[in-house]
Design a protein around this motif. Structure first.
Motif, PDB file in Angstrom:
ATOM      1  N   GLU A   1       0.815  -1.216   0.000  1.00 23.78           N
ATOM      2  CA  GLU A   1       0.000   0.000   0.000  1.00 23.78           C
ATOM      3  C   GLU A   1       0.848   1.265   0.000  1.00 23.78           C
ATOM      4  OE1 GLU A   1      -2.442  -3.118   2.301  1.00 23.78           O
ATOM      5  OE2 GLU A   1      -0.335  -2.536   2.112  1.00 23.78           O
ATOM      6  N   HIS A   2       2.046   1.175   0.557  1.00 21.90           N
ATOM      7  CA  HIS A   2       2.909   2.353   0.645  1.00 21.90           C
ATOM      8  C   HIS A   2       3.371   2.832  -0.727  1.00 21.90           C
ATOM      9  CE1 HIS A   2       3.830   1.085   5.027  1.00 21.90           C
ATOM     10  NE2 HIS A   2       2.808   1.921   4.975  1.00 21.90           N
ATOM     11  N   GLY A   3       3.301   1.970  -1.725  1.00 21.24           N
ATOM     12  CA  GLY A   3       3.646   2.383  -3.078  1.00 21.24           C
ATOM     13  C   GLY A   3       2.713   3.455  -3.618  1.00 21.24           C
ATOM     14  N   GLY A   4       1.564   3.639  -2.979  1.00 22.37           N
ATOM     15  CA  GLY A   4       0.622   4.670  -3.381  1.00 22.37           C
ATOM     16  C   GLY A   4       0.785   5.978  -2.638  1.00 22.37           C
ATOM     17  N   LEU A   5       1.820   6.075  -1.824  1.00 20.55           N
ATOM     18  CA  LEU A   5       2.041   7.307  -1.065  1.00 20.55           C
ATOM     19  C   LEU A   5       2.519   8.453  -1.956  1.00 20.55           C
ATOM     20  CD1 LEU A   5       3.844   5.867   2.108  1.00 20.55           C
ATOM     21  CD2 LEU A   5       1.470   6.662   1.942  1.00 20.55           C
ATOM     22  N   TRP A   6       3.125   8.122  -3.071  1.00 25.76           N
ATOM     23  CA  TRP A   6       3.671   9.118  -3.979  1.00 25.76           C
ATOM     24  C   TRP A   6       3.248   8.780  -5.407  1.00 25.76           C
ATOM     25  CZ3 TRP A   6       6.465   5.398  -1.438  1.00 25.76           C
ATOM     26  CH2 TRP A   6       7.001   4.378  -2.220  1.00 25.76           C
ATOM     27  N   THR A   7       3.360   9.780  -6.274  1.00 22.85           N
ATOM     28  CA  THR A   7       3.111   9.597  -7.702  1.00 22.85           C
ATOM     29  C   THR A   7       4.337  10.106  -8.449  1.00 22.85           C
ATOM     30  OG1 THR A   7       0.741   9.976  -7.392  1.00 22.85           O
ATOM     31  CG2 THR A   7       1.590  10.188  -9.634  1.00 22.85           C
ATOM     32  N   VAL A   8       4.795   9.337  -9.421  1.00 25.01           N
ATOM     33  CA  VAL A   8       5.947   9.734 -10.227  1.00 25.01           C
ATOM     34  C   VAL A   8       5.458  10.227 -11.587  1.00 25.01           C
ATOM     35  CG1 VAL A   8       8.135   8.985 -11.256  1.00 25.01           C
ATOM     36  CG2 VAL A   8       7.372   7.994  -9.072  1.00 25.01           C
TER      37      VAL A   8
END
Length: 193
Positions: A159-166
């Motif tokens: 879920e932590h992969g959704g903390l940021w947007t590249v």
């Protein structure tokens, strides 16, 4: 609703001009979209290009700088709004407090440290706001790969992969921050791995 963005970026003027151009583009876009910029108050490098662009386009910008940096005249003299803090920690906290989103343009250790700290704050539910990594020329490829590795190796949750947007360009930033989902207290549900 996003009204102000914290922008982290480099103070080096010796970088590839493509990075300076990206800072100039982002500044222009922030001004055109009436988004208030909060940044580290610098006058050189990407910081200077960002500020110059916002000011040239009649945008709204606030610089936040520790006293020891201001005493060395490291701040942009064209700023009307400057907040002076006593420490670097206070500076970062003030920048986050004043912002509805965080954006990282390319930069060195300071920029990366600010970016990783704000990601950590979001992971802990302290900054439930959009975070955008502007990956100009693949600058952040290795950092993004390292964050993915931290997830793969179970140091972070999926879920932590959704903390940021590249994103790969400044043009993408405005749409991302304006349409980002509301995180609310969600990170607290899985803050501990």
């Amino acid at each position: 609703m996003v009204q102000s963005l914290c922008v982290y970026c480099a103070s080096s003027a010796k970088v590839n001009p493509v990075f300076l151009d990206a800072a100039t583009q982002l500044g222009s876009l922030l001004a055109q979209n009436n988004l208030h910029c909060i940044y580290g108050a610098g006058h050189v490098g990407l910081m200077g290009a960002l500020a110059d662009s916002i000011l040239e386009n009649s945008g709204d910008i606030t610089g936040v700088i520790p006293r020891f940096m201001k005493d060395r005249d490291w701040h942009h003299k064209g700023l009307e709004k400057v907040i002076i803090t006593e420490t670097m920690h206070e500076r970062k906290a003030k920048m986050a407090q004043l912002s509805d989103a965080a954006v990282a343009l390319p930069g060195g250790c300071g920029t990366m440290e600010e970016l990783l700290e704000i990601i950590t704050w979001k992971q802990l539910g302290l900054f439930p706001k959009p975070i955008v990594i502007v990956n100009i020329n693949g600058y952040y490829d290795e950092l993004v790969a390292m964050l993915k590795k931290a997830i793969d190796e179970k140091f972070m949750r999926e879920e932590h992969g959704g903390l940021w947007t590249v994103v790969s360009s400044p043009e993408e930033v405005i749409d991302i921050v304006k349409n980002a989902p509301d995180w609310g207290d969600k990170p607290l549900d899985y803050a501990i791995v």
